[in-house]
Each structure stands twice: as structure tokens, then as C-alpha cells.
Design a protein around this motif. Structure first.
Motif, mmCIF file in Angstrom:
data_model
loop_
_atom_site.group_PDB
_atom_site.id
_atom_site.type_symbol
_atom_site.label_atom_id
_atom_site.label_comp_id
_atom_site.label_asym_id
_atom_site.label_seq_id
_atom_site.Cartn_x
_atom_site.Cartn_y
_atom_site.Cartn_z
ATOM 1 N N ASN A 155 -14.585 27.697 4.022
ATOM 2 C CA ASN A 155 -15.676 27.198 3.184
ATOM 3 C C ASN A 155 -15.454 27.625 1.737
ATOM 4 O O ASN A 155 -16.368 28.063 1.048
ATOM 5 C CB ASN A 155 -17.044 27.684 3.677
ATOM 6 N N PHE A 156 -14.213 27.493 1.296
ATOM 7 C CA PHE A 156 -13.828 27.912 -0.056
ATOM 8 C C PHE A 156 -12.770 26.940 -0.564
ATOM 9 O O PHE A 156 -11.759 26.712 0.101
ATOM 10 C CB PHE A 156 -13.252 29.335 -0.016
ATOM 11 N N GLU A 157 -12.999 26.376 -1.733
ATOM 12 C CA GLU A 157 -12.021 25.460 -2.315
ATOM 13 C C GLU A 157 -10.913 26.264 -2.996
ATOM 14 O O GLU A 157 -11.185 27.006 -3.942
ATOM 15 C CB GLU A 157 -12.676 24.543 -3.350
ATOM 16 N N PRO A 158 -9.673 26.156 -2.529
ATOM 17 C CA PRO A 158 -8.570 26.841 -3.198
ATOM 18 C C PRO A 158 -8.455 26.365 -4.650
ATOM 19 O O PRO A 158 -8.525 25.167 -4.928
ATOM 20 C CB PRO A 158 -7.337 26.429 -2.391
ATOM 21 N N LEU A 159 -8.289 27.323 -5.542
ATOM 22 C CA LEU A 159 -8.270 27.027 -6.968
ATOM 23 C C LEU A 159 -6.867 27.172 -7.535
ATOM 24 O O LEU A 159 -6.041 27.902 -6.995
ATOM 25 C CB LEU A 159 -9.229 27.969 -7.697
ATOM 26 N N THR A 160 -6.614 26.477 -8.644
ATOM 27 C CA THR A 160 -5.315 26.543 -9.307
ATOM 28 C C THR A 160 -5.440 27.324 -10.613
ATOM 29 O O THR A 160 -6.537 27.544 -11.119
ATOM 30 C CB THR A 160 -4.789 25.135 -9.620
ATOM 31 N N ALA A 161 -4.294 27.715 -11.150
ATOM 32 C CA ALA A 161 -4.264 28.403 -12.436
ATOM 33 C C ALA A 161 -4.717 27.428 -13.520
ATOM 34 O O ALA A 161 -4.417 26.250 -13.475
ATOM 35 C CB ALA A 161 -2.857 28.900 -12.717
ATOM 36 N N SER A 162 -5.473 27.947 -14.485
ATOM 37 C CA SER A 162 -5.950 27.132 -15.599
ATOM 38 C C SER A 162 -6.358 28.063 -16.723
ATOM 39 O O SER A 162 -6.132 29.268 -16.661
ATOM 40 C CB SER A 162 -7.152 26.285 -15.173
ATOM 41 N N SER A 163 -7.005 27.499 -17.725
ATOM 42 C CA SER A 163 -7.489 28.324 -18.828
ATOM 43 C C SER A 163 -8.618 29.254 -18.365
ATOM 44 O O SER A 163 -8.976 30.189 -19.060
ATOM 45 C CB SER A 163 -7.971 27.444 -19.979
ATOM 46 N N PHE A 164 -9.163 29.019 -17.187
ATOM 47 C CA PHE A 164 -10.211 29.872 -16.624
ATOM 48 C C PHE A 164 -9.643 30.768 -15.530
ATOM 49 O O PHE A 164 -10.300 31.064 -14.541
ATOM 50 C CB PHE A 164 -11.346 29.020 -16.043
ATOM 51 N N ALA A 165 -8.408 31.203 -15.698
ATOM 52 C CA ALA A 165 -7.693 31.933 -14.645
ATOM 53 C C ALA A 165 -8.412 33.192 -14.201
ATOM 54 O O ALA A 165 -8.517 33.458 -13.001
ATOM 55 C CB ALA A 165 -6.275 32.259 -15.096
ATOM 56 N N VAL A 166 -8.919 34.002 -15.123
ATOM 57 C CA VAL A 166 -9.574 35.258 -14.739
ATOM 58 C C VAL A 166 -10.801 34.975 -13.882
ATOM 59 O O VAL A 166 -11.007 35.619 -12.845
ATOM 60 C CB VAL A 166 -9.950 36.108 -15.974
ATOM 61 N N GLU A 167 -11.599 33.999 -14.262
ATOM 62 C CA GLU A 167 -12.783 33.648 -13.479
ATOM 63 C C GLU A 167 -12.395 33.151 -12.094
ATOM 64 O O GLU A 167 -13.031 33.489 -11.099
ATOM 65 C CB GLU A 167 -13.627 32.578 -14.198
ATOM 66 N N ARG A 168 -11.344 32.370 -12.016
ATOM 67 C CA ARG A 168 -10.887 31.834 -10.734
ATOM 68 C C ARG A 168 -10.321 32.937 -9.842
ATOM 69 O O ARG A 168 -10.566 32.964 -8.642
ATOM 70 C CB ARG A 168 -9.857 30.729 -10.958
ATOM 71 N N LYS A 169 -9.571 33.861 -10.435
ATOM 72 C CA LYS A 169 -9.044 35.002 -9.676
ATOM 73 C C LYS A 169 -10.195 35.871 -9.165
ATOM 74 O O LYS A 169 -10.180 36.320 -8.018
ATOM 75 C CB LYS A 169 -8.105 35.841 -10.539
ATOM 76 N N THR A 170 -11.175 36.096 -10.023
ATOM 77 C CA THR A 170 -12.332 36.904 -9.633
ATOM 78 C C THR A 170 -13.080 36.241 -8.483
ATOM 79 O O THR A 170 -13.480 36.914 -7.526
ATOM 80 C CB THR A 170 -13.275 37.115 -10.841
ATOM 81 N N LYS A 171 -13.249 34.944 -8.552
ATOM 82 C CA LYS A 171 -13.934 34.211 -7.484
ATOM 83 C C LYS A 171 -13.190 34.361 -6.156
ATOM 84 O O LYS A 171 -13.802 34.621 -5.115
ATOM 85 C CB LYS A 171 -14.065 32.734 -7.868
ATOM 86 N N LEU A 172 -11.859 34.227 -6.196
ATOM 87 C CA LEU A 172 -11.061 34.389 -4.981
ATOM 88 C C LEU A 172 -11.146 35.824 -4.465
ATOM 89 O O LEU A 172 -11.343 36.055 -3.278
ATOM 90 C CB LEU A 172 -9.601 33.999 -5.232
ATOM 91 N N ARG A 173 -10.990 36.800 -5.360
ATOM 92 C CA ARG A 173 -11.063 38.208 -4.958
ATOM 93 C C ARG A 173 -12.383 38.508 -4.254
ATOM 94 O O ARG A 173 -12.420 39.122 -3.193
ATOM 95 C CB ARG A 173 -10.906 39.107 -6.180
ATOM 96 N N GLU A 174 -13.478 38.060 -4.832
ATOM 97 C CA GLU A 174 -14.795 38.328 -4.250
ATOM 98 C C GLU A 174 -14.971 37.630 -2.905
ATOM 99 O O GLU A 174 -15.573 38.177 -1.992
ATOM 100 C CB GLU A 174 -15.909 37.943 -5.230
ATOM 101 N N GLU A 175 -14.430 36.425 -2.781
ATOM 102 C CA GLU A 175 -14.535 35.702 -1.506
ATOM 103 C C GLU A 175 -13.717 36.405 -0.425
ATOM 104 O O GLU A 175 -14.144 36.509 0.721
ATOM 105 C CB GLU A 175 -14.078 34.252 -1.681
ATOM 106 N N ILE A 176 -12.545 36.900 -0.786
ATOM 107 C CA ILE A 176 -11.723 37.645 0.175
ATOM 108 C C ILE A 176 -12.454 38.915 0.601
ATOM 109 O O ILE A 176 -12.512 39.241 1.791
ATOM 110 C CB ILE A 176 -10.334 37.963 -0.407
ATOM 111 N N LYS A 177 -13.024 39.628 -0.347
ATOM 112 C CA LYS A 177 -13.776 40.852 -0.016
ATOM 113 C C LYS A 177 -14.944 40.536 0.923
ATOM 114 O O LYS A 177 -15.212 41.282 1.857
ATOM 115 C CB LYS A 177 -14.311 41.522 -1.284
ATOM 116 N N LYS A 178 -15.606 39.437 0.660
ATOM 117 C CA LYS A 178 -16.778 39.049 1.461
ATOM 118 C C LYS A 178 -16.395 38.661 2.886
ATOM 119 O O LYS A 178 -17.074 39.026 3.842
ATOM 120 C CB LYS A 178 -17.487 37.885 0.755
ATOM 121 N N GLN A 179 -15.271 37.932 3.040
ATOM 122 C CA GLN A 179 -14.923 37.384 4.349
ATOM 123 C C GLN A 179 -13.928 38.232 5.141
ATOM 124 O O GLN A 179 -13.645 37.920 6.285
ATOM 125 C CB GLN A 179 -14.360 35.965 4.191
#
Length: 140
Positions: free
Chosen positions: A14-38
């Protein structure tokens, strides 16, 4: 003689995989938090990975909503594998940026990417939104 290698799997759904972009830090943070949660056994995985030569197998499950009443933009399933991998691999070390300002998952000590000896990756298209996500299999 064959030895069975021990591995750990991080499974995110239930998580859309994200790609690198100009919002990389926000996207990495989102993935990190989702991994911690699940992922309930992150401490165990950290100990398993500590200073070890690792093989990482990353499977991306991308949702194709073309059969839904409200289809997703087709770009969702056309994401480049290398851009998907960048976010995942940057989140695994202790710090997820070269400046050392943002904490990663700490699965790889400091920025010791040289301990990753093998990377395999695949993307699969799924038609059930609940199956969208990422599997990260880490083997010594």
C-alpha cells in the motif's frame, strides 16, 4: 556442498514506489518512515547487516490502474528501474545524504556502500492497489 544463505525481507505494501527527483529528501524520508512503520524487526536486520558483505534484491510492484474506473497516469508503471533503486539504496545506510544531515535506516554502517557486493532488481506490474509496494531482500 551448498550452503543456505540467511536473508531478511522488508516488505512494504500500500505504498507507491517513488523515484529520485528534486524532492529526493522528502521522498527518501517518506520511504524510511514507511519501512519503519511496516517492519517490526528492524533492529534484528541492523545486527544481521552490520559490517557484512551484502547482496540486495529489490522488487518493485507498480500499480496499473488502467482497469479501474479512475485509471492512474500511465507514468506510474513506466518508472525507470534505476531511479526507483536510487531512493531505496540511499535510505539503507545510517545517513541518507552526503551531508550526513538526514538519518537513514542504519542497515549499512555509515556510508559503507562498498559492502554491497550484489544488487538485483525487478519491477512487476500489479492490478491490485493493495499489492503496490517494495520488497527488499538482504542476504549475507
Amino acid at each position: 556442498m551448498f550452503f543456505r544463505k540467511k536473508s531478511h525481507t522488508i516488505r512494504i505494501r500500500n505504498f507507491e514506489p517513488l523515484t529520485a527527483s528534486s524532492f529526493a529528501v522528502e521522498r527518501k524520508t517518506k520511504l524510511r518512515e514507511e519501512i519503519k512503520k511496516q517492519t517490526k524487526n528492524l533492529d534484528e536486520i541492523r545486527k544481521f547487516c552490520h559490517d557484512e558483505e551484502l547482496s540486495i534484491d529489490v522488487r518493485f510492484f507498480l500499480y496499473d490502474g488502467s482497469k479501474d474506473q479512475n485509471p492512474q497516469p500511465e507514468g506510474r508503471i513506466k518508472k525507470d528501474l534505476d531511479n526507483l533503486l536510487k531512493i531505496v539504496l540511499d535510505v539503507l545506510p545510517e545517513k541518507m545524504d552526503s551531508e550526513g544531515e538526514n538519518d537513514g535506516l542504519g542497515l549499512i554502517k555509515r556510508d559503507y556502500d562498498h559492502l554491497v557486493y550484489e544488487i538485483k532488481s525487478i519491477k512487476k506490474i500489479v492490478y491490485d492497489k493493495d499489492e503496490e509496494g517494495i520488497d527488499i531482500v538482504i542476504t549475507k
